[in-house]
Design a protein around this motif. Sequence first.
Motif, PDB file in Angstrom:
ATOM      1  N   GLN A 108      43.290  38.573 -41.686  1.00 12.04           N
ATOM      2  CA  GLN A 108      42.814  37.382 -40.991  1.00 12.04           C
ATOM      3  C   GLN A 108      43.569  37.097 -39.695  1.00 12.04           C
ATOM      4  O   GLN A 108      43.363  36.070 -39.064  1.00 12.04           O
ATOM      5  CB  GLN A 108      42.913  36.161 -41.909  1.00 12.04           C
ATOM      6  CG  GLN A 108      41.923  36.142 -43.060  1.00 12.04           C
ATOM      7  CD  GLN A 108      42.323  37.055 -44.197  1.00 12.04           C
ATOM      8  OE1 GLN A 108      43.509  37.327 -44.385  1.00 12.04           O
ATOM      9  NE2 GLN A 108      41.348  37.532 -44.955  1.00 12.04           N
ATOM     10  N   ASN A 109      44.471  37.973 -39.278  1.00 11.78           N
ATOM     11  CA  ASN A 109      45.252  37.747 -38.063  1.00 11.78           C
ATOM     12  C   ASN A 109      44.374  37.632 -36.827  1.00 11.78           C
ATOM     13  O   ASN A 109      43.376  38.337 -36.680  1.00 11.78           O
ATOM     14  CB  ASN A 109      46.254  38.884 -37.863  1.00 11.78           C
ATOM     15  CG  ASN A 109      47.487  38.754 -38.733  1.00 11.78           C
ATOM     16  OD1 ASN A 109      48.173  39.730 -38.982  1.00 11.78           O
ATOM     17  ND2 ASN A 109      47.784  37.558 -39.207  1.00 11.78           N
ATOM     18  N   LYS A 110      44.747  36.691 -35.921  1.00  8.76           N
ATOM     19  CA  LYS A 110      44.096  36.500 -34.628  1.00  8.76           C
ATOM     20  C   LYS A 110      45.166  36.481 -33.545  1.00  8.76           C
ATOM     21  O   LYS A 110      46.365  36.465 -33.822  1.00  8.76           O
ATOM     22  CB  LYS A 110      43.303  35.180 -34.605  1.00  8.76           C
ATOM     23  CG  LYS A 110      42.263  35.036 -35.697  1.00  8.76           C
ATOM     24  CD  LYS A 110      41.076  35.943 -35.476  1.00  8.76           C
ATOM     25  CE  LYS A 110      40.024  35.730 -36.544  1.00  8.76           C
ATOM     26  NZ  LYS A 110      38.864  36.629 -36.391  1.00  8.76           N
ATOM     27  N   GLU A 118      47.788  33.423 -38.033  1.00  2.82           N
ATOM     28  CA  GLU A 118      46.792  33.430 -39.086  1.00  2.82           C
ATOM     29  C   GLU A 118      46.074  32.086 -39.105  1.00  2.82           C
ATOM     30  O   GLU A 118      46.719  31.023 -39.111  1.00  2.82           O
ATOM     31  CB  GLU A 118      47.439  33.702 -40.447  1.00  2.82           C
ATOM     32  CG  GLU A 118      46.428  33.990 -41.522  1.00  2.82           C
ATOM     33  CD  GLU A 118      47.051  34.672 -42.734  1.00  2.82           C
ATOM     34  OE1 GLU A 118      46.459  34.547 -43.821  1.00  2.82           O
ATOM     35  OE2 GLU A 118      48.103  35.301 -42.585  1.00  2.82           O
ATOM     36  N   GLU A 119      44.752  32.126 -39.089  1.00  2.00           N
ATOM     37  CA  GLU A 119      43.943  30.910 -38.969  1.00  2.00           C
ATOM     38  C   GLU A 119      44.138  29.941 -40.135  1.00  2.00           C
ATOM     39  O   GLU A 119      43.923  28.749 -39.983  1.00  2.00           O
ATOM     40  CB  GLU A 119      42.466  31.271 -38.846  1.00  2.00           C
ATOM     41  CG  GLU A 119      42.102  31.896 -37.516  1.00  2.00           C
ATOM     42  CD  GLU A 119      40.622  32.202 -37.423  1.00  2.00           C
ATOM     43  OE1 GLU A 119      40.017  31.860 -36.392  1.00  2.00           O
ATOM     44  OE2 GLU A 119      40.083  32.786 -38.384  1.00  2.00           O
ATOM     45  N   LYS A 130      47.084  28.358 -20.861  1.00  2.00           N
ATOM     46  CA  LYS A 130      48.193  27.564 -21.411  1.00  2.00           C
ATOM     47  C   LYS A 130      48.016  27.307 -22.904  1.00  2.00           C
ATOM     48  O   LYS A 130      48.262  26.201 -23.384  1.00  2.00           O
ATOM     49  CB  LYS A 130      48.298  26.234 -20.672  1.00  2.00           C
ATOM     50  CG  LYS A 130      48.561  26.379 -19.182  1.00  2.00           C
ATOM     51  CD  LYS A 130      48.632  25.028 -18.501  1.00  2.00           C
ATOM     52  CE  LYS A 130      48.885  25.167 -17.003  1.00  2.00           C
ATOM     53  NZ  LYS A 130      48.946  23.837 -16.326  1.00  2.00           N
ATOM     54  N   LYS A 131      47.565  28.299 -23.623  1.00  2.00           N
ATOM     55  CA  LYS A 131      47.363  28.124 -25.061  1.00  2.00           C
ATOM     56  C   LYS A 131      48.697  27.971 -25.773  1.00  2.00           C
ATOM     57  O   LYS A 131      49.688  28.624 -25.429  1.00  2.00           O
ATOM     58  CB  LYS A 131      46.586  29.307 -25.646  1.00  2.00           C
ATOM     59  CG  LYS A 131      45.098  29.294 -25.301  1.00  2.00           C
ATOM     60  CD  LYS A 131      44.366  30.398 -26.028  1.00  2.00           C
ATOM     61  CE  LYS A 131      42.875  30.320 -25.763  1.00  2.00           C
ATOM     62  NZ  LYS A 131      42.279  29.106 -26.375  1.00  2.00           N
ATOM     63  N   VAL A 132      48.710  27.107 -26.801  1.00  2.00           N
ATOM     64  CA  VAL A 132      49.913  26.909 -27.615  1.00  2.00           C
ATOM     65  C   VAL A 132      49.558  27.127 -29.075  1.00  2.00           C
ATOM     66  O   VAL A 132      48.433  26.856 -29.508  1.00  2.00           O
ATOM     67  CB  VAL A 132      50.509  25.501 -27.407  1.00  2.00           C
ATOM     68  CG1 VAL A 132      51.004  25.332 -25.985  1.00  2.00           C
ATOM     69  CG2 VAL A 132      49.490  24.420 -27.736  1.00  2.00           C
ATOM     70  N   LEU A 133      50.500  27.590 -29.833  1.00  2.00           N
ATOM     71  CA  LEU A 133      50.304  27.865 -31.254  1.00  2.00           C
ATOM     72  C   LEU A 133      50.881  26.711 -32.059  1.00  2.00           C
ATOM     73  O   LEU A 133      52.071  26.379 -31.934  1.00  2.00           O
ATOM     74  CB  LEU A 133      50.996  29.183 -31.624  1.00  2.00           C
ATOM     75  CG  LEU A 133      50.611  29.814 -32.947  1.00  2.00           C
ATOM     76  CD1 LEU A 133      49.118  30.124 -32.985  1.00  2.00           C
ATOM     77  CD2 LEU A 133      51.410  31.106 -33.160  1.00  2.00           C
ATOM     78  N   LEU A 134      50.059  26.062 -32.882  1.00  2.00           N
ATOM     79  CA  LEU A 134      50.466  24.886 -33.642  1.00  2.00           C
ATOM     80  C   LEU A 134      50.266  25.120 -35.134  1.00  2.00           C
ATOM     81  O   LEU A 134      49.263  25.715 -35.548  1.00  2.00           O
ATOM     82  CB  LEU A 134      49.651  23.665 -33.202  1.00  2.00           C
ATOM     83  CG  LEU A 134      49.715  23.298 -31.708  1.00  2.00           C
ATOM     84  CD1 LEU A 134      48.748  22.151 -31.410  1.00  2.00           C
ATOM     85  CD2 LEU A 134      51.136  22.916 -31.301  1.00  2.00           C
ATOM     86  N   SER A 135      51.201  24.624 -35.936  1.00  2.00           N
ATOM     87  CA  SER A 135      51.105  24.750 -37.393  1.00  2.00           C
ATOM     88  C   SER A 135      50.195  23.665 -37.942  1.00  2.00           C
ATOM     89  O   SER A 135      50.308  22.485 -37.569  1.00  2.00           O
ATOM     90  CB  SER A 135      52.484  24.634 -38.036  1.00  2.00           C
ATOM     91  OG  SER A 135      53.329  25.680 -37.607  1.00  2.00           O
ATOM     92  N   LYS A 136      49.277  24.043 -38.811  1.00  2.00           N
ATOM     93  CA  LYS A 136      48.387  23.071 -39.428  1.00  2.00           C
ATOM     94  C   LYS A 136      49.153  22.166 -40.378  1.00  2.00           C
ATOM     95  O   LYS A 136      50.014  22.620 -41.135  1.00  2.00           O
ATOM     96  CB  LYS A 136      47.278  23.783 -40.202  1.00  2.00           C
ATOM     97  CG  LYS A 136      46.183  24.387 -39.355  1.00  2.00           C
ATOM     98  CD  LYS A 136      45.082  24.944 -40.259  1.00  2.00           C
ATOM     99  CE  LYS A 136      43.919  25.457 -39.461  1.00  2.00           C
ATOM    100  NZ  LYS A 136      42.829  25.962 -40.339  1.00  2.00           N
TER     101      LYS A 136
END
Length: 554
Positions: A108-110, A118-119, A130-136
């Motif tokens: 499921q990696n993106k 992982e979504e 300027k995308k940022v990675l955030l934890s759900k």
Amino acid sequence: MRCWMFYYAGGIILCFWTSFSTQKSSHWCAGFSIDLNKYTCCSGTIHKTPHLSCCGKSAYNILESSCCLNELTLGLSQTVSNCCGSKAYNPLNQICCGGNVLLRKSAQNKCCGSELYEERTHLCCGPHPKKVLLSKKTSHDLCCGTELYNPIKQCCCYDLQVISVDSITSKCCLNQALLTGPTSPHLENQTAYFDEQRLTGKHSAGHSEPQRQVRRKKTSGLAPFDSQYCGQQLYDPHTSTCCSGKLFPNNAGLTQCCGEKSYELSEEGVLCCDGQLYHDQPADSTCAGNVPYSPHNYTICQKAAHLPAGQQCCGMKTFDPNVEICCNGHRHKRSAADTACCGIYAYSARAGRHKCCSGQLLDVSFLKNKEEAGCCGPLLLTDRRNQQCCHSAQKTLAYKTQPSHSCCGHWYYNTSIWSCCAGRLIPAPTNRTGTQAGEEEFILRPWMDYNSFPICSMTVMLGTVKSSAVKGNQRFVVLTNAMKIQGKRCIVTAQEDSFLVGPLDHCSTPALKQNRTYLWRKISGHHYKPLSDVPNLTAALHAIMTFCQSMTRD
């Protein structure tokens, strides 16, 4: 066009004409004329192997290598690879993020820019640069600009290009009404209307279309379901015959068409050859294309006439099976007792200079250790310790061996990311007991690969799948036309009809198709393991016995 032979038949001089090319497939490469059936030309560079693809000046086989931006990647077939810039990669086990090839940690990696995520646990938010990675925080979380919000309790407001997260009861959320979002009542109604129109064919008032009706012409004395047209004329097929738009009386149902003419099956000496009607022909006459001939006078090979009669054909030519062998329409001298066909070529397996891989005759004379060579469909494996062959009914591909990888049909997957059950990839890690070596025995291999396998020293079986059933984790297969073979002793034993094989481990056994014939290896009792699918039971039996007998003579 070429005329092969004149002969006299029924007072007419006839000539067998056939059109075929005797010229080589020539091509100019670097100032030289080359035969494309022997060479490949890549940007002015001549390669001695024909029918290859080009990657810049290099030639390669797409079944074992990939080309990206004129850069060649060996050991990975282009039929299953993707490009990441000039680097080819296997999308099952790798992913391209920001121009770099990264190893997958799960199926499921993106990508979020150049980062892997992982979504299920993270979201990639914000505009592209300027995308940022955030934890759900919850499973409901969505992106609002570069922030997260829970649509159950919050909404994402767009006010004068300022994106903010507000409470679901705020003025912004209530006024927005989500007119442009997927939950807009207007959009829902519109979508529902179009769906109903598309699925049911209903139209609103003012948009109705006149119904079309098909009317059958009626003619006095003819039943509508019996009447047909011959050109523009209506006729009854019980009393007339239509030949290319012309009507002829149907004489007791014996009238036949030959082009624009008709004839009776009861007439003597009549012969129709590809729309040409001939009379006064001998009773033994037959057709060669659109020309009649007598097989007692000539040998006809694909429209080419030869003298004398009674010879055997090999393509358009005749051959003597006592001293020659015919390989797919090409005749060759029997140079050795074990001369056999490989595609259109003849070779001696015991000579050790060539290897036949799925109809491709490959040179192995340059190899120091010929015993290490093996087949992978039409490909030659020169180092089987570092090469893996994966086979399915659709493809046979060669891969560079990787640790913790295995075959699932023609796919080569990482067992920490995927699992395989009955030939189907599952996006979850392998979680089964048993060693990988044990699982390897269940990998189907191309049928022709077994001409170098110790098949003669083991008990094998040929059988066609009649039905199969799964009970828990086990599979049971019923075979028909099953024959047990002991190649070294030249013994073939017919098994009872509806021969039951099992139990087999369901997931680690490849999918077996009904009415398809397979080669099986005996383990014990009725416990067999499938080795390969074979195209024809009789041909496979003959090939096994011939190969084992030649090994015995050695």
